[in-house]
Design an enzyme around this catalytic site. Structure first.
Site, PDB file in Angstrom:
ATOM      1  N   GLY A   1       0.771  -1.069  -0.052  1.00 16.56           N
ATOM      2  CA  GLY A   1      -0.044  -0.022   0.048  1.00 16.56           C
ATOM      3  C   GLY A   1       0.783   1.174  -0.086  1.00 16.56           C
ATOM      4  O   GLY A   1       1.984   1.210   0.181  1.00 16.56           O
TER       5      GLY A   1
ATOM      6  N   VAL B   1       4.511   0.860   1.595  1.00 16.93           N
ATOM      7  CA  VAL B   1       4.674  -0.118   2.469  1.00 16.93           C
ATOM      8  C   VAL B   1       4.645  -1.555   1.748  1.00 16.93           C
ATOM      9  O   VAL B   1       3.945  -1.737   0.760  1.00 16.93           O
ATOM     10  CB  VAL B   1       3.338  -0.206   3.555  1.00 16.93           C
ATOM     11  CG1 VAL B   1       3.525  -1.533   4.344  1.00 16.93           C
ATOM     12  CG2 VAL B   1       2.999   1.016   4.336  1.00 16.93           C
TER      13      VAL B   1
ATOM     14  N   GLY C   1       0.667   5.624   0.939  1.00 17.36           N
ATOM     15  CA  GLY C   1      -0.059   6.632   1.761  1.00 17.36           C
ATOM     16  C   GLY C   1       0.487   7.827   1.100  1.00 17.36           C
ATOM     17  O   GLY C   1       1.514   7.890   0.211  1.00 17.36           O
TER      18      GLY C   1
ATOM     19  N   ASP D   1      -5.480  11.238  12.361  1.00 21.28           N
ATOM     20  CA  ASP D   1      -5.996  10.918  10.751  1.00 21.28           C
ATOM     21  C   ASP D   1      -6.740   9.529  10.754  1.00 21.28           C
ATOM     22  O   ASP D   1      -6.422   8.506   9.969  1.00 21.28           O
ATOM     23  CB  ASP D   1      -4.529  10.411  10.054  1.00 21.28           C
ATOM     24  CG  ASP D   1      -4.652  10.913   8.552  1.00 21.28           C
ATOM     25  OD1 ASP D   1      -5.506  11.195   8.221  1.00 21.28           O
ATOM     26  OD2 ASP D   1      -3.471  10.530   7.857  1.00 21.28           O
TER      27      ASP D   1
HETATM   28  P1  ADP Z   1       1.006   6.624   5.001  1.00 18.35           P
HETATM   29  O1  ADP Z   1       1.354   7.385   6.357  1.00 18.35           O
HETATM   30  O2  ADP Z   1       1.675   7.034   3.933  1.00 18.35           O
HETATM   31  O3  ADP Z   1      -0.498   6.947   4.873  1.00 18.35           O
HETATM   32  P2  ADP Z   1       0.177   4.133   5.913  1.00 18.35           P
HETATM   33  O4  ADP Z   1       1.174   3.629   7.198  1.00 18.35           O
HETATM   34  O5  ADP Z   1      -1.086   4.606   6.182  1.00 18.35           O
HETATM   35  O6  ADP Z   1       1.075   5.368   5.192  1.00 18.35           O
HETATM   36  O7  ADP Z   1       0.413   2.952   4.941  1.00 18.35           O
HETATM   37  C1  ADP Z   1      -0.027   3.102   3.548  1.00 18.35           C
HETATM   38  C2  ADP Z   1      -0.773   2.045   3.140  1.00 18.35           C
HETATM   39  O8  ADP Z   1      -0.140   0.599   3.457  1.00 18.35           O
HETATM   40  C3  ADP Z   1      -2.101   1.483   4.129  1.00 18.35           C
HETATM   41  O9  ADP Z   1      -3.258   2.280   3.647  1.00 18.35           O
HETATM   42  C4  ADP Z   1      -2.089   0.123   3.712  1.00 18.35           C
HETATM   43  O10 ADP Z   1      -2.811  -0.230   2.348  1.00 18.35           O
HETATM   44  C5  ADP Z   1      -0.836  -0.165   3.542  1.00 18.35           C
HETATM   45  N1  ADP Z   1      -0.460  -0.984   4.839  1.00 18.35           N
HETATM   46  C6  ADP Z   1       0.312   0.031   5.957  1.00 18.35           C
HETATM   47  N2  ADP Z   1       0.598  -0.816   7.127  1.00 18.35           N
HETATM   48  C7  ADP Z   1       0.470  -2.090   6.856  1.00 18.35           C
HETATM   49  C8  ADP Z   1       0.448  -3.445   7.218  1.00 18.35           C
HETATM   50  N3  ADP Z   1       0.788  -3.517   8.627  1.00 18.35           N
HETATM   51  N4  ADP Z   1       0.024  -4.558   6.629  1.00 18.35           N
HETATM   52  C9  ADP Z   1      -0.526  -4.389   5.543  1.00 18.35           C
HETATM   53  N5  ADP Z   1      -0.686  -3.200   4.681  1.00 18.35           N
HETATM   54  C10 ADP Z   1      -0.354  -1.965   5.377  1.00 18.35           C
HETATM   55 MG    MG Z   2      -2.247   6.253   6.000  1.00 20.70          MG
END
Ligand code: ADP
Ligand code: MG
Length: 615
Positions: free
Chosen positions: A55, A62, A57, A171
């Site tokens: 994923g 990630v 963001g 958030d």
């Molecule tokens: P950002 O701060 O860029 O929004 P996130 O921590 O929300 O980053 O992670 C971005 C995306 O990655 C999430 O919306 C999800 O789709 C995926 N993701 C994040 N953490 C995990 C995890 N522990 N396991 C699986 N997917 C994850």
């Molecule tokens: Mg996020």
């Protein structure tokens, strides 16, 4: 026994000590050593990142990866190009997150930077997808979610935990709520990129608005309006954790309707939030009626609950603890019908949680009943009575009852006309491993924490007054020796105060206003041999620490002493000024202080300065 080829492996090799330990003497039980070896081996496995993107963001990408041999998610954050504020935010994300430990908050297992400090890698517990993925349906291959009430309860619990640690998330949105890969499923709050400390009143200062507009509370959006007109940075009014609650209300709605927002469709959302027009709220009723999953009462309940969480006025918005209380009331389970009859005419009752499973064994009026739950989000009051009952011998009153180190056996002592010791196996609930008769009145069971089959029982009496002078050693293992259950007795001239296992085959005995004695047990010869005496008097409690291999004891006379395994002299004496009745070793000081501390203490306890937070 001489492992002649062992030296072919360099003694500095990470596996050398483990292998030496595993093939060393005595050969009685290897579980503990295997566990230790597994821990040490996994420590040397580096972090590996795969190409698979999980994923993305606003702040990072990630990836799937492995860490210490386990599948994990790795968030890769570019830090090289960050300005000062962004670096500070990033530091906060990591520092605050690593402290959190709750089943509904994604666990940050580890973080590191690459050598030219371009990227930081956050190693996270791997999840199956986000709430957005689940509701979209296309992108989701994870496990099915529990009933609606439980999902909402878990999200609220995770967020409340964050607030209870004096943090605001800022958030909360479906992209930042993950679904565990495990079953039963746990929903997990994630993405601590905007996390901020709050005061004890739940407010925080802010100089710039943070968040995602469609999931921002009206009090935040109002500031955003002002902010955009005037570009000079200024001190904004304080924010509040109640803005997270607003977002959680919108997330609840999103989940229940399979992907809709209570305030409209995409571009219209912020304006509708500001004008307090949750035009889609009625949609919830229509949608849930269609799904035919909720009763009318539950529908009205959910409609009202979300309505209260997304109130525009802060003073009318429901606080998160109240949301949780309301949700608990609709969770499945029938507390009164299950637990009350057990306790009604119970008399003496003893209960012990299983060391790993969600099971509580209750010894009540001559029988043992298990209370259990499949899902850890179910409050204890809703746990179910287990259908399988134990086989009972002729038990009258169960007094002490204890699980062994790995929860594979449950031992109980029943003192009535006679003293019976019973051991049941678990999870094959019901099978009696053995039952035997001992001299009357025993009140303490001390399982060996290094061996699953061995335990000591004795009578400590009430503050030594009626205590016994014998320690009985029992083993439920059928193979090790001939006299398989009660294999040895240690008889002393003075009353026994407490007994602690300090190694697989070593016991510390504290005798009434006298010294601590160390005894060594030879199970195959069925004998116990006196080893040494640790001079001290009037002990109230003693505790062993396996990590540093030290025994600590405290006294009526107001001191705490620490002895290493091999010494008769304490390495540390602490005057506490006043009676010291009990003590315990800090379980996770390793986490906060680093592993070096344990090693330093183990190798040279005499020169080690014991930090006050260790015990
Ligand atoms: P950002 O701060 O860029 O929004 P996130 O921590 O929300 O980053 O992670 C971005 C995306 O990655 C999430 O919306 C999800 O789709 C995926 N993701 C994040 N953490 C995990 C995890 N522990 N396991 C699986 N997917 C994850
Ligand atoms: Mg996020």
């Amino acid at each position: 026994m001489d492992p002649v080829n062992l030296k072919k492996l360099d003694s500095n090799h990470f596996a050398f000590e483990c292998i030496k330990d595993l093939i060393g003497k005595p050969p009685t039980d290897g579980t503990q050593r295997l566990r230790k070896a597994a821990d040490q081996f996994s420590d040397v496995l580096p972090l590996k990142i795969n190409e698979i993107e999980l994923g993305r963001g606003g702040f990072g990408t990630v990836y799937a990866g492995t860490y210490e041999g386990n599948n994990v998610a790795v968030k890769k954050i570019p830090i090289a190009l960050m300005n000062h504020h962004e670096t500070e935010d990033q530091k906060r994300e990591v520092e605050e997150h690593i402290r959190l430990d709750h089943e509904n908050v994604i666990k940050l297992l580890h973080f590191e930077e690459d050598k030219d400090v371009k990227y930081r890698y956050l190693v996270l517990e791997l999840c199956a997808g986000t709430l957005t993925d689940y509701c979209d349906g296309n992108n989701y291959n994870g496990p099915e979610l529990p009933p609606n009430g439980i999902v909402l309860y878990q999200i609220a619990s995770g967020l409340h935990y964050i607030h209870s640690k004096k943090l605001v998330h800022r958030d909360v949105k479906p992209d930042n709520i993950l679904v565990s890969i495990t079953t039963p499923v746990q929903m997990k709050l994630s993405d601590f990129g905007l996390v901020k400390k709050v005061s004890s009143r739940g407010t925080f200062s802010q100089s710039k608005l943070k968040g995602t507009v469609n999931w921002m509370a009206p009090e935040m959006l109002e500031l955003l309006d002002d902010d955009s007109r005037d570009s000079t940075p200024k001190e904004l009014p304080h924010g509040t954790i109640q803005s997270d609650t607003f977002a959680a209300g919108c997330v609840f709605f999103y989940f229940l309707t399979g992907g809709k927002h209570p305030f409209g469709n995409n571009v219209t959302v912020p304006a509708n939030i500001l004008q307090n027009k949750p035009g889609n709220l009625m949609e919830l009723v229509r949608q849930l009626k269609q799904q035919n999953m909720q009763s009318d009462d539950e529908l009205v309940f959910l409609y009202n609950l979300i309505g209260k969480m997304i109130q525009k006025e802060l003073k009318e918005r429901m606080a998160l603890p109240d949301v949780i209380k309301k949700l608990v009331a609709i969770l499945p389970g029938k507390f009164k019908e299950v637990v009350m009859p057990i306790l009604e005419d119970a008399g003496y009752c003893v209960s012990r949680f299983h060391p790993t499973d969600r099971v509580l064994a209750c010894g009540v009026a001559g029988k043992v009943i298990y209370l259990s739950t499949a899902d850890s989000s179910i409050l204890f009051s809703y746990w179910k009575e287990d259908e399988i009952l134990l086989q009972h011998g002729k038990i009258k009153e169960i007094q002490p009852m204890e699980w062994n180190m790995d929860g594979t056996q449950l031992a109980a002592i029943c003192n009535s006309d006679e003293c019976d010791v019973i051991v049941w196996s678990y999870p094959f609930i019901g099978e009696i491993l053995f039952q035997m008769n001992l001299p009357k009145w025993m009140d303490t069971i001390e399982w060996n924490p290094f061996r699953p089959n061995v335990f000591a029982i004795f009578n400590r009496g009430l503050s030594f007054q009626f205590g016994g002078k014998k320690v009985f050693l029992l083993s439920s293992s059928p193979v090790v020796h001939q006299r398989k259950f009660h294999f040895c007795t240690i008889a002393r001239e003075k009353t026994i105060g407490s007994v602690k296992w300090i190694a697989e085959n070593r016991l510390a005995l504290n005798l009434k206003n006298s010294d601590i004695e160390i005894w060594e047990i030879d199970e195959s010869a069925a004998t116990a041999k006196f080893v040494k005496r640790l001079g001290c008097e009037w002990i109230t409690d003693m505790v062993w620490d396996e990590r540093t291999k030290c025994l600590a004891a405290c006294s009526w006379e107001g001191w705490i002493k620490i002895w290493p395994m091999d010494s008769e002299q304490p390495v540390h004496t602490l005057e506490v000024g006043g009676i010291c009745c009990s003590l315990t070793w800090l379980k996770n000081f390793e986490k906060t202080k680093g592993k070096g501390m344990d090693d330093a203490a183990r190798q040279s306890p005499a020169h080690f300065i014991w930090p006050s937070e260790c015990i």
